[in-house]
Design a protein around this motif. Structure first.
Motif, PDB file in Angstrom:
ATOM      1  N   TYR A 165      22.429 -42.695  -3.898  1.00 39.39           N
ATOM      2  CA  TYR A 165      23.374 -43.301  -5.254  1.00 39.39           C
ATOM      3  C   TYR A 165      23.208 -45.048  -4.511  1.00 39.39           C
ATOM      4  O   TYR A 165      23.713 -45.662  -4.229  1.00 39.39           O
ATOM      5  CB  TYR A 165      24.418 -43.221  -5.359  1.00 39.39           C
ATOM      6  CG  TYR A 165      24.626 -41.162  -5.173  1.00 39.39           C
ATOM      7  CD1 TYR A 165      24.051 -40.652  -6.927  1.00 39.39           C
ATOM      8  CD2 TYR A 165      24.672 -40.845  -3.950  1.00 39.39           C
ATOM      9  CE1 TYR A 165      24.109 -39.362  -6.265  1.00 39.39           C
ATOM     10  CE2 TYR A 165      25.586 -39.209  -4.631  1.00 39.39           C
ATOM     11  CZ  TYR A 165      25.090 -38.264  -5.086  1.00 39.39           C
ATOM     12  OH  TYR A 165      24.785 -37.148  -4.920  1.00 39.39           O
ATOM     13  N   PHE A 224      24.338 -47.376 -12.539  1.00 43.13           N
ATOM     14  CA  PHE A 224      23.874 -46.102 -11.774  1.00 43.13           C
ATOM     15  C   PHE A 224      23.051 -45.221 -11.572  1.00 43.13           C
ATOM     16  O   PHE A 224      22.539 -45.047 -12.633  1.00 43.13           O
ATOM     17  CB  PHE A 224      24.996 -45.304 -12.093  1.00 43.13           C
ATOM     18  CG  PHE A 224      25.565 -44.152 -10.566  1.00 43.13           C
ATOM     19  CD1 PHE A 224      26.188 -44.316  -9.398  1.00 43.13           C
ATOM     20  CD2 PHE A 224      25.179 -42.804 -10.874  1.00 43.13           C
ATOM     21  CE1 PHE A 224      26.627 -43.742  -9.045  1.00 43.13           C
ATOM     22  CE2 PHE A 224      25.562 -41.736 -10.318  1.00 43.13           C
ATOM     23  CZ  PHE A 224      25.990 -42.730  -8.472  1.00 43.13           C
ATOM     24  N   GLU A 225      21.996 -44.947 -10.711  1.00 44.24           N
ATOM     25  CA  GLU A 225      21.034 -45.130 -10.283  1.00 44.24           C
ATOM     26  C   GLU A 225      21.239 -43.472  -9.423  1.00 44.24           C
ATOM     27  O   GLU A 225      22.095 -43.906  -7.833  1.00 44.24           O
ATOM     28  CB  GLU A 225      19.334 -44.507 -11.004  1.00 44.24           C
ATOM     29  CG  GLU A 225      19.032 -45.932 -10.103  1.00 44.24           C
ATOM     30  CD  GLU A 225      17.858 -46.576 -10.702  1.00 44.24           C
ATOM     31  OE1 GLU A 225      17.345 -45.790 -10.961  1.00 44.24           O
ATOM     32  OE2 GLU A 225      18.130 -48.233 -10.076  1.00 44.24           O
ATOM     33  N   TYR A 226      20.265 -42.319  -8.860  1.00 45.58           N
ATOM     34  CA  TYR A 226      20.060 -41.474  -8.176  1.00 45.58           C
ATOM     35  C   TYR A 226      18.535 -41.752  -7.229  1.00 45.58           C
ATOM     36  O   TYR A 226      17.459 -41.444  -8.040  1.00 45.58           O
ATOM     37  CB  TYR A 226      20.340 -39.872  -8.106  1.00 45.58           C
ATOM     38  CG  TYR A 226      19.745 -39.141  -6.674  1.00 45.58           C
ATOM     39  CD1 TYR A 226      21.079 -39.513  -5.563  1.00 45.58           C
ATOM     40  CD2 TYR A 226      19.116 -38.792  -6.681  1.00 45.58           C
ATOM     41  CE1 TYR A 226      21.359 -38.730  -4.440  1.00 45.58           C
ATOM     42  CE2 TYR A 226      19.272 -37.519  -4.991  1.00 45.58           C
ATOM     43  CZ  TYR A 226      19.728 -37.230  -4.103  1.00 45.58           C
ATOM     44  OH  TYR A 226      19.879 -37.074  -3.383  1.00 45.58           O
TER      45      TYR A 226
END
Length: 176
Positions: free
Chosen positions: A105, A98-100
């Motif tokens: 997202y 999970f990354e922004y």
């Protein structure tokens, strides 16, 4: 005389085989729960495609990334979205990423396996798209070019016979 008989029998058998024996894989959109082919996109094991839709509440794009396995199942690899809320993932499970980045997202390493998927073309906000690469060129079509808003389809990778390829609606034939 034997040669003519062999030819007389062989040609119709060859034609029947070519027309009706499944030989080429495709991402197939079947109308609802039927075997009525609505449209298809030629696709092979290892190929990737995205389904992009505008979320009807957030009104932002959601990108679902998929690839086709050797046994012609569909694996969802990643979901990219801009807003949390109804219908959006809210947890990250073991092994997922999970990354922004770039204002969006990215929930990755999903490994969700599908034999088939039920997909509805948006009715309230009808902005569904299908994106893929064709000979290293990215292509995209709007669902509304092929499907009625609000209609739903069973989507899966199938091997189609030549007859289906000839009579069916090939996605990208009508794209602009």
């Amino acid at each position: 005389m034997k040669f003519k008989t062999i030819i007389f029998v062989s040609i119709p058998l060859l034609l029947i085989t070519l027309l009706f024996i499944p030989f080429k894989s495709a991402l197939v959109f079947y109308k609802e729960n039927t075997d009525e082919l609505a449209a298809y996109l030629p696709i092979d094991a290892g190929d990737q495609f995205d389904i992009i839709f505008t979320h009807s509440i957030h009104l932002t794009d959601v990108v679902e990334k998929y690839h086709v396995t050797e046994n012609l199942t569909i694996i969802q690899d990643e979901i990219i979205f801009e807003s949390f809320g109804i219908g959006m993932p809210s947890t990250v499970e073991e092994g997922q990423t999970f990354e922004y980045k770039d204002g969006r997202y990215h929930l990755g390493n999903l490994n969700n396996v599908f034999e088939s998927m039920k997909i509805r073309n948006g009715k309230t906000v009808s902005k569904h798209r299908l994106r893929w690469k064709n000979h290293m060129e990215e292509k995209m079509v709007w669902f509304n070019d092929y499907f009625e808003p609000g209609a739903w389809y069973t989507v899966k990778v199938d091997k189609l016979p030549l007859w289906s390829y000839l009579k069916g609606v090939k996605i990208d034939e009508r794209s602009k």
